[in-house]
Scaffold this active site. Structure first.
Site, short mmCIF file in Angstrom:
data_model
loop_
_atom_site.label_atom_id
_atom_site.label_comp_id
_atom_site.label_asym_id
_atom_site.label_seq_id
_atom_site.Cartn_x
_atom_site.Cartn_y
_atom_site.Cartn_z
CG ASN A 9 -1.80 5.02 4.19
OD1 ASN A 9 -2.41 3.84 4.16
ND2 ASN A 9 -2.52 5.99 4.46
CE LYS A 11 -3.07 7.57 1.26
NZ LYS A 11 -3.39 8.96 0.89
CG HIS A 96 -4.75 8.79 6.66
ND1 HIS A 96 -5.47 9.53 5.77
CD2 HIS A 96 -3.64 8.71 5.97
CE1 HIS A 96 -4.62 9.89 4.79
NE2 HIS A 96 -3.49 9.40 5.07
CD GLU A 98 -6.66 9.60 2.29
OE1 GLU A 98 -6.58 8.19 2.46
OE2 GLU A 98 -5.87 9.99 1.67
CD GLU A 168 -0.27 11.43 6.29
OE1 GLU A 168 0.68 10.79 5.38
OE2 GLU A 168 -1.31 10.91 6.40
N GLY A 174 -1.81 13.23 -1.81
CA GLY A 174 -2.16 12.95 -3.16
C GLY A 174 -2.38 14.09 -4.14
CB SER A 214 3.02 14.71 -2.59
OG SER A 214 1.61 14.78 -3.03
P1 PGA Z 1 0.47 10.40 -0.65
O1 PGA Z 1 -0.24 10.23 0.78
O2 PGA Z 1 1.64 10.13 -0.52
O3 PGA Z 1 -0.06 9.80 -1.85
O4 PGA Z 1 0.37 12.12 -0.54
C1 PGA Z 1 0.14 10.12 1.99
C2 PGA Z 1 -0.58 9.67 3.08
O5 PGA Z 1 -2.12 9.86 2.96
O6 PGA Z 1 -0.46 8.93 3.86
#
Ligand code: PGA
Length: 251
Positions: A9, A11, A96, A98, A168, A174, A214
């Site tokens: 992903n 982003k 997601h 976010e 998630e 992140g 992460s």
């Molecule tokens: P990350 O994000 O691996 O940077 O923690 C995962 C995601 O939000 O899909």
């Protein structure tokens, strides 16, 4: 046998030329990954067409990160599921955290988005997960169960075959703070049980449930060894082809 999947992903990262280079590097290294692992890159809308040209005829599939909750028409700034399919997408990520947190994505909207994605031949990577307050209050099972019920339970067993679930935990995204393999497996097994409650054990066994938050080459092996973890949705580590492929070889 359910699918093993590693999806990147991206982003809101990379310019178009950078994204094209990243996709080329992923394709170049994809031979290192066992043949039974599905590799997906989910890119910003602007990158889809040029990246589609890079991944065409390779084992890497293209995904969007979102799609509109409307079919077409006067919705300035939106991108429809039909547009994504015509750009070469096989998948779209939906729900997601976010998008839920910053763009007011509700479960009701996600039902519409999922319906339109499926109707246009896209498979959906549907994200669920609790935030830190919910985890600390011991509400993580309830939160994930509600997200699954409110969206997934509106679809048929046939449609379920085109939906991948990504768990998630928001507190792990992140942050460098990964859920332990045991914490992740506990929720993955619970999600599969929830799915089984509606669609039956056999159908639930076929659903791929990815872990995200992460995930990196150093922890992927431990996570993917768990019985209900079928791969990963990878954010930060997907921006480096070596790390992304390093995760995908961890089954
Ligand atoms: P990350 O994000 O691996 O940077 O923690 C995962 C995601 O939000 O899909």
């Amino acid at each position: 046998m359910r699918k093993k999947i590693v999806a990147g992903n991206w982003k809101m990262n990379t310019t178009v030329p950078e994204g094209v280079e990243l996709a080329k590097a992923v394709v170049a290294k994809s031979a290192e990954v066992p043949a039974d692992v599905t590799l997906i890159v989910a890119t910003p809308f602007t990158h889809l067409c040029p990246v589609a040209a890079v991944v065409e005829g390779t084992r890497v599939a293209l995904s969007a990160e979102n799609c509109a909750d409307k079919e077409k028409g006067a919705y300035t700034g939106e991108v429809s599921a039909a547009m994504l399919a015509s750009a070469g997408c096989k998948y779209t990520i939906l729900g997601h955290s976010e998008r839920r947190q910053y763009y007011g994505e509700t479960d009701e909207k996600l039902v519409e988005k999922t319906r339109l994605a499926l109707a246009n031949g896209l498979d959906v990577i549907l994200c669920v997960g609790e935030n830190l307050d919910e985890r600390e209050a011991g509400r993580h099972f309830d939160v994930c169960e509600a997200q699954i019920k409110n969206v997934l339970f509106n679809f048929s067993a046939e449609e379920l075959k085109h939906i991948v679930i990504a768990y998630e935990p928001v507190w792990a995204i992140g942050t460098g703070k990964t859920a332990t393999a045991a914490q992740a497996e506990e929720i993955h097994a619970f999600i599969r049980k929830t799915v089984a409650g509606k669609f039956g054990a056999e159908a639930a066994e076929e659903v791929s449930i990815l872990y995200g938050g992460s995930c990196k080459p150093s922890n992927a092996k431990e996570l993917f060894a768990e019985k209900d973890i079928d791969g990963g949705l990878i954010g930060g580590a997907a921006l480096k082809a070596d790390d992304f492929i390093g995760i995908a070889v961890s089954f």
